[in-house]
Design a protein around this motif. Structure first.
Motif, PDB file in Angstrom:
ATOM      1  N   MET A   1       0.737  -1.295   0.154  1.00 58.72           N
ATOM      2  CA  MET A   1      -0.040   0.048  -0.176  1.00 58.72           C
ATOM      3  C   MET A   1       0.980   1.077  -0.067  1.00 58.72           C
ATOM      4  SD  MET A   1      -2.672   1.297   2.853  1.00 58.72           S
ATOM      5  CE  MET A   1      -3.657  -0.150   3.144  1.00 58.72           C
ATOM      6  N   ARG A   2       0.390   2.031  -0.779  1.00 56.15           N
ATOM      7  CA  ARG A   2       1.254   3.555  -0.747  1.00 56.15           C
ATOM      8  C   ARG A   2       0.355   4.445  -0.076  1.00 56.15           C
ATOM      9  NH1 ARG A   2       4.109   6.296  -5.846  1.00 56.15           N
ATOM     10  NH2 ARG A   2       5.639   4.966  -5.351  1.00 56.15           N
ATOM     11  N   VAL A   3       0.696   5.494   0.734  1.00 56.03           N
ATOM     12  CA  VAL A   3       0.067   6.715   1.298  1.00 56.03           C
ATOM     13  C   VAL A   3       1.063   7.951   0.795  1.00 56.03           C
ATOM     14  CG1 VAL A   3      -0.615   7.717   3.319  1.00 56.03           C
ATOM     15  CG2 VAL A   3      -0.563   5.084   3.501  1.00 56.03           C
ATOM     16  N   GLU A   4       0.201   8.671   0.151  1.00 56.26           N
ATOM     17  CA  GLU A   4       0.856   9.834  -0.322  1.00 56.26           C
ATOM     18  C   GLU A   4       0.318  11.131   0.634  1.00 56.26           C
ATOM     19  OE1 GLU A   4       1.057   9.813  -4.936  1.00 56.26           O
ATOM     20  OE2 GLU A   4      -0.790   8.437  -3.941  1.00 56.26           O
ATOM     21  N   ILE A   5       1.096  11.881   1.043  1.00 50.74           N
ATOM     22  CA  ILE A   5       0.750  12.952   1.976  1.00 50.74           C
ATOM     23  C   ILE A   5       1.155  14.425   1.372  1.00 50.74           C
ATOM     24  CG2 ILE A   5       0.903  14.049   4.468  1.00 50.74           C
ATOM     25  CD1 ILE A   5       1.943  10.853   5.131  1.00 50.74           C
ATOM     26  N   TRP A   6       0.176  15.075   1.289  1.00 50.04           N
ATOM     27  CA  TRP A   6       0.553  16.583   0.479  1.00 50.04           C
ATOM     28  C   TRP A   6       0.535  17.346   1.715  1.00 50.04           C
ATOM     29  CZ3 TRP A   6      -1.354  13.225  -2.686  1.00 50.04           C
ATOM     30  CH2 TRP A   6      -1.053  12.974  -4.317  1.00 50.04           C
ATOM     31  N   SER A   7       1.587  18.106   1.842  1.00 53.79           N
ATOM     32  CA  SER A   7       1.815  18.861   3.166  1.00 53.79           C
ATOM     33  C   SER A   7       2.772  20.180   2.880  1.00 53.79           C
ATOM     34  CB  SER A   7       2.595  18.265   4.191  1.00 53.79           C
ATOM     35  OG  SER A   7       3.750  17.524   3.909  1.00 53.79           O
ATOM     36  N   ASP A   8       3.018  20.880   3.714  1.00 54.29           N
ATOM     37  CA  ASP A   8       3.796  22.071   3.605  1.00 54.29           C
ATOM     38  C   ASP A   8       4.484  22.233   5.011  1.00 54.29           C
ATOM     39  OD1 ASP A   8       5.253  24.306   2.635  1.00 54.29           O
ATOM     40  OD2 ASP A   8       3.764  25.687   2.424  1.00 54.29           O
ATOM     41  N   LYS A  18       1.106  14.694  10.797  1.00 52.17           N
ATOM     42  CA  LYS A  18       2.131  13.837  10.339  1.00 52.17           C
ATOM     43  C   LYS A  18       2.222  12.873  11.784  1.00 52.17           C
ATOM     44  CE  LYS A  18       6.966  12.804   8.998  1.00 52.17           C
ATOM     45  NZ  LYS A  18       7.583  12.394   9.889  1.00 52.17           N
ATOM     46  N   ALA A  19       2.407  13.344  12.827  1.00 58.33           N
ATOM     47  CA  ALA A  19       2.527  12.627  14.182  1.00 58.33           C
ATOM     48  C   ALA A  19       1.252  11.784  14.484  1.00 58.33           C
ATOM     49  CB  ALA A  19       2.847  13.671  15.495  1.00 58.33           C
ATOM     50  N   ARG A  20      -0.065  12.291  14.022  1.00 65.30           N
ATOM     51  CA  ARG A  20      -0.945  11.642  14.348  1.00 65.30           C
ATOM     52  C   ARG A  20      -1.319  10.294  13.400  1.00 65.30           C
ATOM     53  NH1 ARG A  20      -5.377  16.484  15.443  1.00 65.30           N
ATOM     54  NH2 ARG A  20      -4.678  16.913  17.582  1.00 65.30           N
ATOM     55  N   GLY A  24      -1.341   6.273  13.877  1.00 66.87           N
ATOM     56  CA  GLY A  24      -2.281   5.293  13.759  1.00 66.87           C
ATOM     57  C   GLY A  24      -1.469   4.125  12.747  1.00 66.87           C
ATOM     58  N   LEU A  25      -0.648   4.486  12.089  1.00 64.65           N
ATOM     59  CA  LEU A  25       0.294   3.508  11.339  1.00 64.65           C
ATOM     60  C   LEU A  25       0.959   2.510  12.291  1.00 64.65           C
ATOM     61  CD1 LEU A  25       1.314   2.665   8.532  1.00 64.65           C
ATOM     62  CD2 LEU A  25       3.153   4.104   8.792  1.00 64.65           C
ATOM     63  N   ALA A  26       1.379   3.071  13.296  1.00 63.91           N
ATOM     64  CA  ALA A  26       2.100   2.137  14.255  1.00 63.91           C
ATOM     65  C   ALA A  26       1.231   0.787  14.725  1.00 63.91           C
ATOM     66  CB  ALA A  26       2.606   3.005  15.483  1.00 63.91           C
ATOM     67  N   GLY A  27       0.038   1.080  14.907  1.00 61.81           N
ATOM     68  CA  GLY A  27      -0.867   0.063  15.368  1.00 61.81           C
ATOM     69  C   GLY A  27      -1.554  -0.824  14.275  1.00 61.81           C
ATOM     70  N   PHE A  28      -1.206  -0.486  12.902  1.00 62.35           N
ATOM     71  CA  PHE A  28      -1.649  -1.036  11.788  1.00 62.35           C
ATOM     72  C   PHE A  28      -0.886  -2.416  11.459  1.00 62.35           C
ATOM     73  CE2 PHE A  28      -1.720  -1.312   7.198  1.00 62.35           C
ATOM     74  CZ  PHE A  28      -3.198  -1.692   6.955  1.00 62.35           C
ATOM     75  N   ALA A  29      -1.647  -3.563  11.398  1.00 63.11           N
ATOM     76  CA  ALA A  29      -0.913  -4.919  11.373  1.00 63.11           C
ATOM     77  C   ALA A  29      -0.090  -4.838  10.153  1.00 63.11           C
ATOM     78  CB  ALA A  29      -2.265  -6.030  11.200  1.00 63.11           C
ATOM     79  N   HIS A  30      -0.466  -4.082   8.986  1.00 65.16           N
ATOM     80  CA  HIS A  30       0.337  -4.477   7.459  1.00 65.16           C
ATOM     81  C   HIS A  30       1.163  -3.071   7.510  1.00 65.16           C
ATOM     82  CE1 HIS A  30      -2.332  -7.611   6.674  1.00 65.16           C
ATOM     83  NE2 HIS A  30      -3.402  -6.952   6.912  1.00 65.16           N
ATOM     84  N   ARG A  31       1.870  -2.659   8.803  1.00 64.72           N
ATOM     85  CA  ARG A  31       2.535  -1.304   8.527  1.00 64.72           C
ATOM     86  C   ARG A  31       3.624  -1.535   7.771  1.00 64.72           C
ATOM     87  NH1 ARG A  31       2.268  -3.295  13.366  1.00 64.72           N
ATOM     88  NH2 ARG A  31       4.459  -3.801  14.741  1.00 64.72           N
ATOM     89  N   ALA A 198      -5.465  10.081  15.400  1.00 56.49           N
ATOM     90  CA  ALA A 198      -4.750   8.746  15.140  1.00 56.49           C
ATOM     91  C   ALA A 198      -5.672   7.801  14.722  1.00 56.49           C
ATOM     92  CB  ALA A 198      -3.702   8.323  16.162  1.00 56.49           C
ATOM     93  N   GLU A 199      -6.854   7.688  15.562  1.00 55.37           N
ATOM     94  CA  GLU A 199      -7.942   6.734  15.262  1.00 55.37           C
ATOM     95  C   GLU A 199      -8.359   6.772  13.947  1.00 55.37           C
ATOM     96  OE1 GLU A 199      -7.797   8.763  17.764  1.00 55.37           O
ATOM     97  OE2 GLU A 199      -7.265   7.660  19.531  1.00 55.37           O
ATOM     98  N   VAL A 200      -8.816   7.840  13.337  1.00 56.49           N
ATOM     99  CA  VAL A 200      -9.190   8.083  11.954  1.00 56.49           C
ATOM    100  C   VAL A 200      -8.147   7.503  11.221  1.00 56.49           C
ATOM    101  CG1 VAL A 200     -10.028   9.768  10.301  1.00 56.49           C
ATOM    102  CG2 VAL A 200     -10.590  10.141  12.604  1.00 56.49           C
ATOM    103  N   PHE A 201      -6.947   7.692  11.268  1.00 58.36           N
ATOM    104  CA  PHE A 201      -5.969   7.267  10.222  1.00 58.36           C
ATOM    105  C   PHE A 201      -6.029   5.616  10.253  1.00 58.36           C
ATOM    106  CE2 PHE A 201      -4.085  11.517  10.826  1.00 58.36           C
ATOM    107  CZ  PHE A 201      -4.347  11.890   9.533  1.00 58.36           C
ATOM    108  N   ALA A 202      -6.132   5.047  11.681  1.00 54.13           N
ATOM    109  CA  ALA A 202      -5.943   3.495  11.768  1.00 54.13           C
ATOM    110  C   ALA A 202      -7.159   3.119  10.947  1.00 54.13           C
ATOM    111  CB  ALA A 202      -5.977   3.320  13.125  1.00 54.13           C
TER     112      ALA A 202
END
Length: 239
Positions: A1-8, A18-20, A24-31, A198-202
């Motif tokens: 999986m690819r996650v693209e993040i547009w930011s400044d 980014k921190a949040r 969320g990613l840290a708890g994802f089984a397929h991180r 973070a829960e929303v990202f998870a």
């Protein structure tokens, strides 16, 4: 999986988001199967290169507020950052043109050090008294991130180096309908706007893994728009 993040780098909600996201990613089984790519988005592309202003002064002028009101705005954002364990200076920070930073981040992407450089640049901009709008500081950050200092200096000295890549990212953001950052896209199927919890990202990671179609959620979350406006929700939650 690819996650693209547009930011400044000038966007405090990108720093917080980014921190949040990382929580969320840290708890994802397929991180370990997730590739994170950072994309360019300039909040204030017309800002004169080489000029800087204090953030409090910029906010007061931009929103027609008093300095005290601008300080209160920054204090609210700082509280959100600190709740995520992030440092945040409410005084003494610079505001300026971020194009060179984005160009250097594309060099870092080519060298496999993009996330490292972005993290260092965020910390320097928001938590330390180091101006990321100073070329010497940018080279220092590049070296800290594991890049070659001479190569980083050469990129900054050549205004065309990675300029096309920055513009391509910005065109893609427009095509995807992103008019505020941070903006997260999961495998070009699922999108999140703003500095969500973070829960929303998870949840988004789980849904994207199941190959659901692209849906943008959280349009009213804290974000910085294309005009450089960084809104703070009334509840100060950033969500």
């Amino acid at each position: 999986m690819r996650v693209e993040i547009w930011s400044d780098i000038a966007c405090p909600w990108c720093y917080i988001g980014k921190a949040r996201f990382e929580k969320g990613l840290a708890g994802f089984a397929h991180r370990d199967e997730v590739e994170v790519v950072h994309r360019s988005f300039e909040l204030d592309p017309a800002y004169p290169k080489g000029d800087t202003a204090q953030v409090i002064d910029m906010l007061a002028q931009k929103y027609g507020r008093t300095r005290e009101e601008a300080q209160a705005m920054e204090a609210n954002v700082a509280a959100n950052a600190q709740s995520e364990g992030l440092g945040y200076l409410t005084e003494g920070r610079d505001h300026g043109n971020t194009f060179d930073i984005h160009r250097l981040l594309h060099l870092a992407k080519d060298r496999g050090r993009q996330d490292e450089l972005l993290s260092l640049a965020y910390r320097a901009n928001f938590a330390e008294e180091r101006s990321v709008f100073d070329g010497d500081v940018l080279v220092e950050l590049a070296v800290e991130a594991g890049l070659d200092g001479e190569e980083a200096s050469a990129v900054l000295a050549d205004p065309q180096a990675y300029a096309a890549e920055v513009r391509a990212d910005e065109r893609e953001a427009s095509e995807l309908g992103a008019n505020a950052v941070p903006f997260f896209v999961f495998d070009r199927r699922y999108g999140i706007s703003g500095g969500q919890p973070a829960e929303v990202f998870a949840q988004a990671l789980e849904q994207a893994w199941k190959d659901r179609p692209l849906t943008v959620i959280g349009g009213d979350a804290a974000a910085c728009d294309a005009d450089g406006a960084c809104e703070v929700p009334q509840n100060g939650s950033g969500s």
